[in-house]
Design an enzyme around this catalytic site. Structure first.
Site, PDB file in Angstrom:
ATOM      1  N   MET A  73       0.831  -1.185   0.000  1.00  0.00           N
ATOM      2  CA  MET A  73       0.000   0.000   0.000  1.00  0.00           C
ATOM      3  C   MET A  73       0.879   1.254   0.000  1.00  0.00           C
ATOM      4  SD  MET A  73      -3.123  -0.944   2.547  1.00  0.00           S
ATOM      5  CE  MET A  73      -3.937  -2.535   2.378  1.00  0.00           C
ATOM      6  N   CYS A  74       0.242   2.385   0.083  1.00  0.00           N
ATOM      7  CA  CYS A  74       0.936   3.668   0.052  1.00  0.00           C
ATOM      8  C   CYS A  74       1.645   3.939   1.372  1.00  0.00           C
ATOM      9  CB  CYS A  74      -0.064   4.790  -0.225  1.00  0.00           C
ATOM     10  SG  CYS A  74      -1.125   4.486  -1.655  1.00  0.00           S
ATOM     11  N   GLN A  75       2.395   5.037   1.417  1.00  0.00           N
ATOM     12  CA  GLN A  75       3.003   5.482   2.668  1.00  0.00           C
ATOM     13  C   GLN A  75       2.777   6.976   2.835  1.00  0.00           C
ATOM     14  OE1 GLN A  75       6.696   4.276   4.239  1.00  0.00           O
ATOM     15  NE2 GLN A  75       6.542   2.173   3.540  1.00  0.00           N
TER      16      GLN A  75
END
Length: 257
Positions: free
Chosen positions: A1-3
């Site tokens: 996923m994103c950060q």
């Protein structure tokens, strides 16, 4: 996923050191290579840089790494797409105007069954669940407080309620700010560190880089850095608990729970 990466402080400060390590995760030390963005509040203004390229290969990211923009509220994001194509309109953070102020939002997670009806003036431009959630949050706030921004003690319960509703649909870590208050919500993973006197040296995890903050600060400076995972390996980062919304102001968290 994103950060996610955020900064809130009591005096305008640059985020070059933290962004150096964070941007390396966009294609060098991690695989968040589907775009990136960063927003800097300066008074009532807001600089927003977005690029659909991986941050490690982006000339725009190189500019940000080398350009010491001073701000008290910063929100940054590196994307690993779960919903929505790789395109500029799907890069976080997203920005809208509400109550005469810019609001900026970035999300890490996935809301797989989130298909809201478009009620309200805030509409998504791209096709991510993140931007849809941001628009729903702002529409909810505006509908509850049509005359303007309320005191924090009134705004917070409404934000907590809509956050809980969205969080029940999936993973919903986010950063949200209007340049006055800095909101963070942890669904699964988010942490922070407060840097204040006595300042010490910090060493990045993702790059071979150390900065001695005692040489760059004054005794009254205070900086909160918020990230999905710690950016340094010689400092203690405090985990934000799942389900918790923290409000940061002047480099300190306010817990309303």
């Amino acid at each position: 996923m994103c950060q996610l990466l955020g900064m809130n402080c009591n005096v305008p400060t640059d985020i070059c050191f933290s962004f150096e390590g964070f941007s390396a995760r966009g294609g060098k030390t991690d695989d968040h290579s589907d775009g990136w963005g960063i927003a800097f509040f300066e008074g009532k203004g807001c600089r927003l840089f977005l690029d659909a390229k991986p941050s490690i290969d982006s000339p725009l990211a190189e500019l940000v790494r080398r350009y010491p923009i001073h701000s008290t509220h910063v929100i940054a994001h590196i994307r690993k797409a779960t919903q929505g194509k790789i395109a500029l309109e799907n890069c976080h953070p997203f920005r809208r105007e509400l109550w005469g102020r810019y609001w900026v939002f970035a999300h890490n997670g996935n809301l797989p069954d989130f298909h809201p009806e478009n009620h309200g003036i805030f509409q998504p431009v791209g096709d991510t669940d993140s931007e849809k959630a941001f628009c729903l949050i702002l529409n909810t706030l505006r509908n509850n407080f049509p005359k303007g921004k309320p005191p924090l003690r009134l705004l917070y319960p409404v934000l907590r309620e809509i956050t809980a509703e969205l969080g029940s649909l999936g993973i919903f870590n986010y950063l949200l700010s209007d340049g006055e208050h800095f909101f963070t919500h942890c669904s699964t993973k988010l942490c922070y560190i407060i840097r204040q006197a006595p300042f010490a040296a910090a060493h990045l995890i993702d790059e071979e880089m150390t900065v001695d903050f005692s040489e760059l600060t004054t005794p009254s400076d205070r900086v909160a850095v918020i990230a999905t995972t710690p950016l340094t390996d010689n400092e203690f980062w405090t985990p934000i608990q799942p389900g918790e919304i923290l409000v940061f102001q002047d480099g300190l968290p306010i817990n309303f729970e």
